[in-house]
Scaffold this active site. Structure first.
Site, PDB file in Angstrom:
ATOM      1  N   TRP A  18      26.715  61.351  37.533  1.00 38.87           N
ATOM      2  CA  TRP A  18      28.016  62.035  37.618  1.00 38.87           C
ATOM      3  C   TRP A  18      29.006  61.388  36.640  1.00 38.87           C
ATOM      4  O   TRP A  18      29.676  62.053  35.859  1.00 38.87           O
ATOM      5  CB  TRP A  18      28.512  61.923  39.063  1.00 38.87           C
ATOM      6  CG  TRP A  18      29.833  62.548  39.370  1.00 38.87           C
ATOM      7  CD1 TRP A  18      30.070  63.863  39.655  1.00 38.87           C
ATOM      8  CD2 TRP A  18      31.103  61.891  39.463  1.00 38.87           C
ATOM      9  NE1 TRP A  18      31.407  64.050  39.923  1.00 38.87           N
ATOM     10  CE2 TRP A  18      32.061  62.862  39.815  1.00 38.87           C
ATOM     11  CE3 TRP A  18      31.524  60.566  39.291  1.00 38.87           C
ATOM     12  CZ2 TRP A  18      33.416  62.563  39.990  1.00 38.87           C
ATOM     13  CZ3 TRP A  18      32.874  60.261  39.469  1.00 38.87           C
ATOM     14  CH2 TRP A  18      33.800  61.251  39.815  1.00 38.87           C
ATOM     15  N   ILE A 434      48.099  33.732  31.884  1.00 41.89           N
ATOM     16  CA  ILE A 434      47.479  33.888  33.196  1.00 41.89           C
ATOM     17  C   ILE A 434      46.010  33.465  33.209  1.00 41.89           C
ATOM     18  O   ILE A 434      45.414  33.280  34.261  1.00 41.89           O
ATOM     19  CB  ILE A 434      47.650  35.339  33.692  1.00 41.89           C
ATOM     20  CG1 ILE A 434      49.130  35.737  33.640  1.00 41.89           C
ATOM     21  CG2 ILE A 434      47.114  35.533  35.092  1.00 41.89           C
ATOM     22  CD1 ILE A 434      50.067  34.828  34.418  1.00 41.89           C
ATOM     23  N   GLY A 435      45.403  33.336  32.058  1.00 43.29           N
ATOM     24  CA  GLY A 435      44.037  32.820  32.048  1.00 43.29           C
ATOM     25  C   GLY A 435      43.162  33.408  30.969  1.00 43.29           C
ATOM     26  O   GLY A 435      42.612  32.700  30.148  1.00 43.29           O
ATOM     27  N   GLU A 487      38.728  32.024  29.328  1.00 47.03           N
ATOM     28  CA  GLU A 487      37.758  32.759  30.173  1.00 47.03           C
ATOM     29  C   GLU A 487      36.733  33.600  29.385  1.00 47.03           C
ATOM     30  O   GLU A 487      36.267  34.628  29.877  1.00 47.03           O
ATOM     31  CB  GLU A 487      38.492  33.663  31.191  1.00 47.03           C
ATOM     32  CG  GLU A 487      39.433  32.895  32.107  1.00 47.03           C
ATOM     33  CD  GLU A 487      40.147  33.780  33.155  1.00 47.03           C
ATOM     34  OE1 GLU A 487      39.629  34.850  33.500  1.00 47.03           O
ATOM     35  OE2 GLU A 487      41.227  33.374  33.612  1.00 47.03           O
ATOM     36  N   TRP A 564      36.780  41.654  47.183  1.00 46.94           N
ATOM     37  CA  TRP A 564      36.115  42.433  46.136  1.00 46.94           C
ATOM     38  C   TRP A 564      34.590  42.362  46.243  1.00 46.94           C
ATOM     39  O   TRP A 564      33.880  42.682  45.300  1.00 46.94           O
ATOM     40  CB  TRP A 564      36.610  42.002  44.751  1.00 46.94           C
ATOM     41  CG  TRP A 564      38.014  42.486  44.488  1.00 46.94           C
ATOM     42  CD1 TRP A 564      38.709  43.395  45.231  1.00 46.94           C
ATOM     43  CD2 TRP A 564      38.891  42.107  43.410  1.00 46.94           C
ATOM     44  NE1 TRP A 564      39.956  43.590  44.684  1.00 46.94           N
ATOM     45  CE2 TRP A 564      40.096  42.821  43.578  1.00 46.94           C
ATOM     46  CE3 TRP A 564      38.755  41.230  42.331  1.00 46.94           C
ATOM     47  CZ2 TRP A 564      41.169  42.687  42.697  1.00 46.94           C
ATOM     48  CZ3 TRP A 564      39.837  41.097  41.452  1.00 46.94           C
ATOM     49  CH2 TRP A 564      41.023  41.827  41.634  1.00 46.94           C
ATOM     50  N   ASP A 602      43.499  32.051  41.433  1.00 45.84           N
ATOM     51  CA  ASP A 602      44.044  33.415  41.426  1.00 45.84           C
ATOM     52  C   ASP A 602      43.814  34.119  42.753  1.00 45.84           C
ATOM     53  O   ASP A 602      42.705  34.100  43.283  1.00 45.84           O
ATOM     54  CB  ASP A 602      43.342  34.256  40.345  1.00 45.84           C
ATOM     55  CG  ASP A 602      43.683  33.788  38.941  1.00 45.84           C
ATOM     56  OD1 ASP A 602      44.815  33.324  38.735  1.00 45.84           O
ATOM     57  OD2 ASP A 602      42.811  33.912  38.055  1.00 45.84           O
ATOM     58  N   HIS A 697      49.506  45.966  30.545  1.00 46.36           N
ATOM     59  CA  HIS A 697      48.631  47.133  30.628  1.00 46.36           C
ATOM     60  C   HIS A 697      48.708  48.046  29.420  1.00 46.36           C
ATOM     61  O   HIS A 697      47.973  49.015  29.323  1.00 46.36           O
ATOM     62  CB  HIS A 697      48.929  47.922  31.901  1.00 46.36           C
ATOM     63  CG  HIS A 697      48.623  47.124  33.134  1.00 46.36           C
ATOM     64  ND1 HIS A 697      49.589  46.473  33.846  1.00 46.36           N
ATOM     65  CD2 HIS A 697      47.442  46.831  33.735  1.00 46.36           C
ATOM     66  CE1 HIS A 697      49.028  45.822  34.855  1.00 46.36           C
ATOM     67  NE2 HIS A 697      47.734  46.016  34.803  1.00 46.36           N
TER      68      HIS A 697
HETATM   69  N1  GLN Z   1      42.868  34.627  35.507  1.00 46.24           N
HETATM   70  C1  GLN Z   1      42.568  36.029  35.491  1.00 46.24           C
HETATM   71  C2  GLN Z   1      42.788  36.572  34.088  1.00 46.24           C
HETATM   72  O1  GLN Z   1      43.649  36.091  33.412  1.00 46.24           O
HETATM   73  C3  GLN Z   1      43.441  36.774  36.446  1.00 46.24           C
HETATM   74  C4  GLN Z   1      43.092  38.230  36.492  1.00 46.24           C
HETATM   75  C5  GLN Z   1      43.823  39.003  37.539  1.00 46.24           C
HETATM   76  O2  GLN Z   1      44.793  38.585  38.061  1.00 46.24           O
HETATM   77  N2  GLN Z   1      43.382  40.157  37.835  1.00 46.24           N
HETATM   78  O3  GLN Z   1      42.129  37.517  33.676  1.00 46.24           O
HETATM   79 ZN    ZN Z   2      46.709  39.497  37.387  1.00 50.24          ZN
END
Ligand code: GLN
Ligand code: ZN
Length: 763
Positions: A18, A434-435, A487, A564, A602, A697
């Site tokens: 699908w 944030i990472g 990461e 998750w 996180d 985003h």
């Molecule tokens: N440390 C993760 C990143 O920077 C956090 C992702 C998230 O908050 N969804 O991708």
């Molecule tokens: Zn995030």
């Protein structure tokens, strides 16, 4: 004879055919005609399967080209004006425009379907003049009958749920909107009745949430209207995901049957039936087979439950059902070839749940006839139960001890703050990210080569190091204060950890629809979770060795990993969270020992796990906070614990966030900036905090001025000494150039803010 019934079947197909068809159509590789016929084949295949298994009431119109709420809006011609829709059956181009956006028009918002990981498209009512553009349930019913001789049960979204999930109208306009929609529903139902349809499933999951007296009045009005308009049509008023609120009012509604969830709403619904009783003129849809979990049901236990229900409802008025649509589980266990037999034997996805429903109806009339099969079920469940993986005594002992402990840091925040300032000498308004940094095509390619075995571990590790080198240099050059390694070695923030911890399994095909064509394959937490080796130390340590700035270690928190994943059901979620927390604590300690002095854990998914029932929310938040503290409380006072949250609104849970006692939180704000800032006006936040100063985003590069504005607004309500500056979330989906440009502007904005603040402080 009791009948079996399914509330909905997964759309995606065992091979995600699908999804593939949708994406081929969107990219222009598939003509509309062929696309429609492919989807019809998929749909008929699903119906045929349910028919062959022997399901009595097979749902039709549960299938969708994207999402069933969008289908309902489209069926009523409710299309936002920006899509220049001119009436009539909504063309696919418009339908997908609303779902995904077009050149000139932004997509409609999408949001979580109750407390599941499915997301629906939020209907926008403002400016709409609803009409019945086509009768989709009728078409689906005819198709099933003509092609397969199935007497289908059309599924529709009920009016109250549809209205409550829509936006673009004021609360005071609710009744006016109901007046517009009801005639369309009536028309739709009359056409179904005229066609000879027997059962219609009217989904009203909103009935498990808090209902006002006015809502109850509305319900009466809706279902009385229906009863008068289509007296001969059997309506099954279907609820799920929890027990119904206002049970006594609901069971009085003039419908033929009521469907209740006896899995996720077990206590409340069973208690209502036992204490209040069930009307003798109604059918009970007994949702006993879990539509959301992936485990085999203990059919003996379910049979007892059915017998208990049969005390209140005669057997000929009992229907054995899934607790909700099977949309939320993968298609079949059959194709899994890599799971241990203990685990595989205990799993039931959608197709296996069909078997369970049929078996259970058989067992209800004659247990002896299926005795052997029932025993097999119990054996399979027991085998997994007794496996070594579910009985790790070291983990169980450690976790049991947490029940009487309050995990706290060795020093209160004020003392930690002073110690950390003395150690790190960070400037005013420290900057950080944030990472994750961009997962370029090159990074994804490298991982593929390594997974396929074309690269050995050494080659892959070297590649990751090069990426780290590059980005450490970039961060230094931009002038960021607290760095991250980026990461690059991670695909996603849960799978990465799941693969390195004991107690997890990964399916090959366990996909479920998340939104539109996007599917996720959640890990399965089937055993006691255990730390078996360092997970992130190597890369973090390497990154730290390349710079004199602090590098933050980066972990996913216990609640996010749990929310998750598909999780076992033999122990409470709270216990699973503590097991994860205990494992993560060992990683936190390993990082600290390796010289990493800042560690971020996180927790973006905390909010998602919030129970639907308000009365259960405080308890959940309490143990979620505790899990975070278990994971992070044993470090020295100079070690700085960070956390990060995103994806939703946090303004109403600031107290819990504060109770996590992280030295610094970075939090997404672009979605609810106003509300979040407002909540800080009401309550001062007493720990370190970075409000995201730009939305990650979109590829748009935010200007310095824009971010300066965000910073100034935040500083009106937050203590400057505690204030950090960072983007909203990780940057893994962004490109290199836009990331560098945006971060440069962010640092520029920080400098401006520092200068201004110091100037005004000097005055
Ligand atoms: N440390 C993760 C990143 O920077 C956090 C992702 C998230 O908050 N969804 O991708
Ligand atoms: Zn995030």
């Amino acid at each position: 004879m009791v009948k079996s019934s399914v509330l909905g079947y997964p759309r995606i197909g065992a091979d995600r055919e699908w999804k593939k068809a949708l994406e081929a159509f969107w990219s222009g590789r598939l003509e509309e005609q062929d696309f429609r016929s492919q989807l019809q084949n998929i749909r008929l295949g699903h119906l045929r399967k349910q028919q062959e298994k022997g399901i009595d009431l097979i749902p039709v119109n549960d299938f969708s080209y994207y999402d069933h709420i969008l289908d309902t809006a489209a069926m009523f011609g409710i299309i936002p004006s920006r899509f220049s829709y001119t009436g009539g059956a909504v063309p696919l181009s418009v339908y997908y425009g609303v779902a995904r956006g077009t050149e000139g028009a932004a997509a409609s918002e999408m949001t979580k379907w109750f407390n599941t990981n499915y997301h629906y498209i939020v209907p926008e009512l403002s400016g709409a003049s609803p009409v019945l553009t086509e009768n989709k349930p009728l078409e689906a019913y005819r198709e099933a009958k003509e092609k397969l001789g199935i007497e289908g049960k059309p599924v529709i979204v009920g009016p109250l749920t549809f209205l409550k999930l829509s936006k673009g109208y004021a609360a005071s306009e609710t009744d006016a909107w109901l007046d517009k929609l009801l005639p369309l529903y009536v028309q739709l139902l009359q056409e179904l009745a005229a066609e000879g349809v027997q059962w219609v499933q009217v989904d009203e999951p909103i009935l498990v949430t808090k209902l006002s007296d006015e809502d109850v009045q509305r319900l009466k009005h809706i279902y009385e209207t229906f009863a008068a308009a289509v007296p001969g049509l059997n309506l099954m008023l279907q609820t799920y995901f929890e027990s119904v609120e206002r049970y006594s009012d609901i069971v009085k509604l003039p419908v033929k049957g009521i469907g209740l969830d006896f899995v996720h709403g077990y206590d409340g619904n069973l208690n209502s039936i036992q204490t209040i009783g069930y009307p003798q003129d109604k059918v009970l849809g007994a949702g006993v087979i879990d539509g959301r979990g992936i485990w085999k049901a203990s059919l003996t236990g379910k049979l007892e439950l059915l017998k208990e229900l049969a005390k209140a409802v005669p057997a000929d008025r009992l229907i054995v059902q899934s607790s909700c649509s099977l949309l939320h589980v993968p298609v079949t266990v059959e194709r899994e070839t890599k799971l241990t037999s203990d685990l595989k034997g205990a799993l039931a996805f959608a197709d296996e749940k069909l078997n369970e429903l049929v078996l259970l109806t058989k067992a209800f009339s004659s247990k002896e006839a299926v005795q052997g099969e029932l025993e097999q079920y119990d054996r399979a469940i027991q085998t997994l139960q007794q496996s070594a993986e579910r009985n790790r005594s070291e983990v169980q002992t450690a976790v049991a001890a947490f029940s009487s402990q309050d995990p706290v840091r060795s020093a209160p925040f004020a003392e930690r703050y002073a110690a950390q300032q003395a150690k790190w000498q960070l400037p005013l308004f420290p900057t950080t990210t944030i990472g994750s940094f961009p997962q370029s095509a090159e990074v994804r390619k490298a991982r593929q080569l390594w997974r396929k075995g074309e690269w050995n571990d050494k080659q892959y590790a070297e590649f990751i190091r090069e990426q780290i080198d590059t980005w450490i240099k970039i961060q230094e050059e931009i002038g960021i204060d607290v760095l991250v390694h980026g990461e690059f070695e991670r695909t996603d923030m849960v799978e990465f950890f799941g693969e390195k911890l004991a107690g997890f399994a990964f399916t090959q095909n366990g996909w479920v629809q998340s939104y539109g064509s996007r599917c996720v394959k959640p890990p399965v937490i089937y055993g006691d979770v255990a730390f078996i080796g360092e997970m992130t130390v190597e890369e973090t340590k390497y990154a730290q060795s390349q710079t004199s700035h602090p590098v933050k270690g980066m972990l996913t928190g216990p609640i996010t990993i749990m929310n998750w994943s598909f999780v076992r059901e033999d122990i409470p979620r709270e216990q699973i969270a503590y097991q994860l927390a205990y494992a993560l604590r060992q990683e936190v300690e390993a990082l600290e020992k390796a010289g990493i002095g800042m560690i971020q854990v996180d927790e973006p998914a905390v909010r998602e796990g919030l129970p639907l029932k308000e009365s259960e929310q405080a308890d959940y938040l309490a143990w979620a906070v505790k899990a975070f503290r278990i994971a992070t409380c044993t470090v020295q006072k100079t070690t700085q614990i960070h956390t990060h949250m995103c994806y939703c609104e946090f303004h109403d849970m600031i107290d819990s966030i504060e109770a996590m006692d992280a030295d610094v939180i970075s939090i997404e704000t672009s979605r609810s900036h106003g509300e979040l800032i407002h909540s800080f006006e009401l309550n001062t936040y007493k720990l370190g905090i970075g409000l995201g100063v730009y939305d990650i985003h979109s590829p748009r590069i935010p200007s310095v001025e824009e971010m300066t504005g965000m910073i100034e607004r935040a500083l009106r309500v937050l203590d400057p000494k505690l204030f950090w500056i960072n983007p909203d979330c990780g940057l893994k989906t962004r490109g290199l150039e836009e990331t560098v440009a945006s971060l440069r502007n962010m640092v520029e904005a920080t400098k401006t803010a520092r200068a201004k603040y110091e100037q005004s402080a000097a005055k």
